[in-house]
Enzyme design. Structure first.
Site, PDB file in Angstrom:
ATOM      1  CB  VAL A 289      -0.941  -7.582  -2.194  1.00 59.63           C
ATOM      2  CG1 VAL A 289      -0.698  -8.646  -1.139  1.00 59.63           C
ATOM      3  CG2 VAL A 289       0.334  -6.787  -2.448  1.00 59.63           C
TER       4      VAL A 289
ATOM      5  N   GLY B 166      -0.493   4.296   0.335  1.00 62.38           N
ATOM      6  CA  GLY B 166      -1.352   5.353   0.864  1.00 62.38           C
ATOM      7  C   GLY B 166      -0.596   6.177   1.883  1.00 62.38           C
ATOM      8  CG  PHE B 167      -2.567   9.408   3.901  1.00 63.28           C
ATOM      9  CD1 PHE B 167      -2.103  10.707   3.799  1.00 63.28           C
ATOM     10  CD2 PHE B 167      -3.777   9.091   3.301  1.00 63.28           C
ATOM     11  CE1 PHE B 167      -2.834  11.682   3.124  1.00 63.28           C
ATOM     12  CE2 PHE B 167      -4.513  10.053   2.621  1.00 63.28           C
ATOM     13  CZ  PHE B 167      -4.043  11.340   2.532  1.00 63.28           C
TER      14      PHE B 167
ATOM     15  CB  ALA C 165      -4.907  11.374   6.628  1.00 58.40           C
ATOM     16  CD  GLN C 166      -1.346  13.881  10.973  1.00 54.12           C
ATOM     17  OE1 GLN C 166      -0.536  13.286  11.675  1.00 54.12           O
ATOM     18  NE2 GLN C 166      -0.960  14.597   9.941  1.00 54.12           N
TER      19      GLN C 166
ATOM     20  N   GLY D 199       0.821  -1.211   0.000  1.00 60.01           N
ATOM     21  CA  GLY D 199       0.000   0.000   0.000  1.00 60.01           C
ATOM     22  C   GLY D 199       0.850   1.254   0.000  1.00 60.01           C
TER      23      GLY D 199
ATOM     24  CD  GLU E 187     -14.972  17.263   3.905  1.00 61.12           C
ATOM     25  OE1 GLU E 187     -14.467  16.292   3.327  1.00 61.12           O
ATOM     26  OE2 GLU E 187     -14.312  18.152   4.478  1.00 61.12           O
TER      27      GLU E 187
ATOM     28  CG  ASP F 207      -8.114   3.956   6.881  1.00 62.17           C
ATOM     29  OD1 ASP F 207      -7.790   4.622   7.883  1.00 62.17           O
ATOM     30  OD2 ASP F 207      -8.786   4.427   5.938  1.00 62.17           O
TER      31      ASP F 207
HETATM   32  C1  LIG Z   1     -13.498  10.749   0.602  1.00 58.92           C
HETATM   33  C2  LIG Z   1     -12.583  10.639   1.794  1.00 58.92           C
HETATM   34  C3  LIG Z   1     -12.185  11.790   2.449  1.00 58.92           C
HETATM   35  C4  LIG Z   1     -11.344  11.703   3.550  1.00 58.92           C
HETATM   36  N1  LIG Z   1     -10.979  12.865   4.171  1.00 58.92           N
HETATM   37  C5  LIG Z   1     -10.151  12.798   5.227  1.00 58.92           C
HETATM   38  C6  LIG Z   1      -9.726  14.004   5.866  1.00 58.92           C
HETATM   39  O1  LIG Z   1     -10.108  15.105   5.489  1.00 58.92           O
HETATM   40  N2  LIG Z   1      -8.870  13.879   6.931  1.00 58.92           N
HETATM   41  C7  LIG Z   1      -8.433  12.652   7.384  1.00 58.92           C
HETATM   42  O2  LIG Z   1      -7.657  12.589   8.328  1.00 58.92           O
HETATM   43  N3  LIG Z   1      -8.825  11.525   6.791  1.00 58.92           N
HETATM   44  C8  LIG Z   1      -9.668  11.560   5.729  1.00 58.92           C
HETATM   45  N4  LIG Z   1     -10.059  10.408   5.135  1.00 58.92           N
HETATM   46  C9  LIG Z   1      -9.568   9.126   5.666  1.00 58.92           C
HETATM   47  C10 LIG Z   1      -8.170   8.857   5.124  1.00 58.92           C
HETATM   48  O3  LIG Z   1      -8.184   8.934   3.732  1.00 58.92           O
HETATM   49  C11 LIG Z   1      -7.678   7.475   5.533  1.00 58.92           C
HETATM   50  O4  LIG Z   1      -7.702   7.361   6.930  1.00 58.92           O
HETATM   51  C12 LIG Z   1      -6.285   7.233   5.009  1.00 58.92           C
HETATM   52  O5  LIG Z   1      -6.293   7.235   3.601  1.00 58.92           O
HETATM   53  C13 LIG Z   1      -5.721   5.906   5.504  1.00 58.92           C
HETATM   54  O6  LIG Z   1      -4.448   5.754   4.968  1.00 58.92           O
HETATM   55  P1  LIG Z   1      -3.899   4.318   4.635  1.00 58.92           P
HETATM   56  O7  LIG Z   1      -2.500   4.494   4.154  1.00 58.92           O
HETATM   57  O8  LIG Z   1      -4.149   3.405   5.762  1.00 58.92           O
HETATM   58  O9  LIG Z   1      -4.822   3.800   3.454  1.00 58.92           O
HETATM   59  P2  LIG Z   1      -4.993   4.400   2.001  1.00 58.92           P
HETATM   60  O10 LIG Z   1      -4.616   5.809   1.940  1.00 58.92           O
HETATM   61  O11 LIG Z   1      -6.383   4.000   1.608  1.00 58.92           O
HETATM   62  O12 LIG Z   1      -3.958   3.578   1.129  1.00 58.92           O
HETATM   63  C14 LIG Z   1      -4.079   2.198   0.937  1.00 58.92           C
HETATM   64  C15 LIG Z   1      -3.334   1.835  -0.318  1.00 58.92           C
HETATM   65  O13 LIG Z   1      -3.306   0.410  -0.424  1.00 58.92           O
HETATM   66  C16 LIG Z   1      -3.537   0.031  -1.752  1.00 58.92           C
HETATM   67  N5  LIG Z   1      -4.096  -1.307  -1.765  1.00 58.92           N
HETATM   68  C17 LIG Z   1      -5.229  -1.744  -1.170  1.00 58.92           C
HETATM   69  N6  LIG Z   1      -5.382  -3.063  -1.369  1.00 58.92           N
HETATM   70  C18 LIG Z   1      -4.328  -3.473  -2.121  1.00 58.92           C
HETATM   71  C19 LIG Z   1      -3.929  -4.733  -2.671  1.00 58.92           C
HETATM   72  N7  LIG Z   1      -4.648  -5.837  -2.463  1.00 58.92           N
HETATM   73  N8  LIG Z   1      -2.806  -4.766  -3.410  1.00 58.92           N
HETATM   74  C20 LIG Z   1      -2.058  -3.656  -3.618  1.00 58.92           C
HETATM   75  N9  LIG Z   1      -2.382  -2.448  -3.116  1.00 58.92           N
HETATM   76  C21 LIG Z   1      -3.501  -2.371  -2.372  1.00 58.92           C
HETATM   77  C22 LIG Z   1      -4.510   1.085  -2.271  1.00 58.92           C
HETATM   78  O14 LIG Z   1      -4.454   1.177  -3.677  1.00 58.92           O
HETATM   79  C23 LIG Z   1      -4.008   2.348  -1.586  1.00 58.92           C
HETATM   80  O15 LIG Z   1      -3.075   3.034  -2.366  1.00 58.92           O
HETATM   81  C24 LIG Z   1     -10.903  10.448   4.023  1.00 58.92           C
HETATM   82  C25 LIG Z   1     -11.276   9.296   3.344  1.00 58.92           C
HETATM   83  C26 LIG Z   1     -12.117   9.378   2.245  1.00 58.92           C
HETATM   84  C27 LIG Z   1     -12.525   8.133   1.522  1.00 58.92           C
END
Ligand SMILES: Cc1cc2nc3c(=O)[nH]c(=O)nc-3n(C[C@H](O)[C@H](O)[C@H](O)COP(=O)(O)OP(=O)(O)OC[C@H]3O[C@@H](n4cnc5c(N)ncnc54)[C@H](O)[C@@H]3O)c2cc1C
Length: 428
Positions: free
Chosen positions: A80, A14-15, A318-319, A12, A171, A301
């Protein structure tokens, strides 16, 4: 780069995954980040993509560009499919990746609470493709309504329901009301704002109920001022072609249903054989490791993180993701040095949500802001978080034109014609 360096695989980008990769930059390991997309999504801007204010590339940036300066980190585009915890290998749709340490940061997806049929009858807003699909659907409904001669059919096409009054649903509902009032009523000369219905169905008394009072009540008023019908204490029993059926027996007609009622961990979590917590997240120890596998960390997440001081699982924010990703990296460094991994302590930097142009609520510890003051705080925080000069100028240009001229420049239906046809016919 020495081949003898321990291998770290991060699932992943992501954040959480990117924060972990960056924090491992100075640790003597070889890191591979795997993601199913070659971009990182800045989710706080997704609702602005869905409501035609921002281009898709303003809410995403290339992962390779972000990682290229980190000498010990490489990227692989793959999905994955599983993890062999005994063999210490990640399975992908390309090939296996062996690891010495694993960071699971696969994020979340929409949760339908056992009603998987809702996925086919609603649109989500959890990632970039969903945001674009939603933008297409909104605009396609307006175009279809322009053809409709039957007033009942026109009313049906112009009815929108948003399920879930958390930050995402709130939002989006506020921004949708502004897209229609401020921009689309000018684009469509026959369109009267009173013909369009936008309903936000929320199970609690007010939207944004995770914020302390008086912020939810203020957000509720702001939505109503924009013409959004807020149905509070509304539990959705069913979603069908006509809209929503609520548990109290009433219905909400809607040709377009947006599902923003919940998030769960990515489905990858289901097949790992690891203990799951709430929202199907991987349960982790205070040091973010998984039971029985100290070399495996779960963060963001994807993980149910209970800190020693908070007790309750931390929210999917995100934080939390950024800070837990960094902590997992720090603990991998500690293990390599023969030290004890440290428990994760979350530093709450506050939460915010907008309700359209010029209104936001912000909860920053003792400071609670609403209205324009909240919006200013939201602007400052989010401008600082936009990655890169290009994205920053792109976003600022669109925000200024949106704020001053109520312009939503990305009013484009982009997608296969069959999809448009299906949307025009109301087949979700
Ligand atoms: C519309 C929306 C608005 C939001 N606004 C806010 C906000 O204003 N403030 C805030 O704090 N939080 C916000 N959030 C929540 C925040 O986005 C999440 O808490 C944050 O993205 C979590 O980060 P992460 O790295 O755990 O997951 P993610 O950022 O979701 O990253 C996960 C990554 O894993 C990858 N992935 C998943 N499964 C697989 C797989 N099987 N194989 C390969 N790759 C995979 C995905 O492609 C992705 O790139 C918001 C969420 C949404 C949906």
């Amino acid at each position: 780069m020495s081949a003898a360096r321990p291998k770290v695989v991060i699932v992943g980008a992501g954040f959480a995954g990117l924060a972990a990769a960056k924090a491992l930059h100075r640790v003597p390991v070889q890191v591979t980040v795997v993601d199913q997309h070659d971009y990182h999504t800045f989710t706080p801007f997704l609702y602005q993509v869905a409501t035609a204010l921002l281009e898709a590339d303003a809410a995403a940036f290339p992962v390779r560009g972000e990682l290229r300066r980190l000498g010990n980190v490489s990227f692989r585009l793959a999905t994955v499919t599983g993890v062999d915890l005994d063999a210490k290998a990640v399975d992908t749709d390309r090939r296996r990746l062996p690891y010495d340490y694993l960071v699971l940061a696969a994020g979340g997806v929409n949760a339908y609470f056992g009603h998987s049929e809702i996925a086919g009858r609603s649109l989500g807003l959890n990632d970039l493709p969903e945001a674009l699909q939603l933008r297409n659907a909104i605009l396609a409904r307006l175009e279809a309504a322009a053809w409709a001669s039957d007033p009942a059919e026109r009313a049906r096409l112009l009815s929108f329901a948003v399920v879930g009054g958390g930050p995402t649903g709130t939002e989006f509902a506020g921004a949708l009301a502004e897209l229609i009032t401020g921009t689309l009523t000018r684009d469509f000369p026959d369109l009267d704002r009173s013909e369009v219905s936008i309903t936000l169905a929320e199970a609690s008394r007010h939207p944004l109920s995770v914020f302390p009072q008086p912020l939810p009540a203020a957000a509720d008023r702001a939505l109503r001022d924009k013409g959004v019908r807020v149905r509070s204490e509304a539990m959705v029993a069913e979603v069908d072609q006509t809209g929503l059926r609520l548990k109290d027996g009433t219905t909400v007609p809607a040709a377009t249903v947006v599902w923003a009622a919940g998030v769960r961990a990515s489905h990858l979590a289901d097949g790992l054989g690891l203990r799951l917590g709430s929202h199907e997240r991987i349960a982790v120890t205070p040091t973010l490791q998984v039971d029985g596998h100290p070399e495996v960390f779960a963060v963001g997440d994807f993980a149910e993180i209970r800190t020693p001081d908070a007790g309750q699982p931390l929210p999917m924010l995100a934080q939390v993701a950024i800070q837990s990703g960094r902590q997992a990296a720090g603990n991998i460094g500690a293990l390599l040095r023969g030290e004890t991994p440290q428990p994760f302590v979350y530093k709450d930097l506050g939460t915010m949500a907008t309700v359209g142009r010029g209104f936001a609520v912000a909860d920053m510890g003792p400071v609670k802001l609403t209205g324009q003051a909240g919006f200013l705080a939201w602007l400052v925080v989010h401008i600082a978080r936009i990655a890169g000069m290009r994205n920053r100028s792109l976003v600022l240009t669109n925000w200024v034109s949106g704020y001053l001229f109520r312009n939503r420049p990305v009013r484009l239906i982009v997608g296969p014609r069959e999809t448009d046809q299906a949307q025009l016919q109301g087949q979700r």
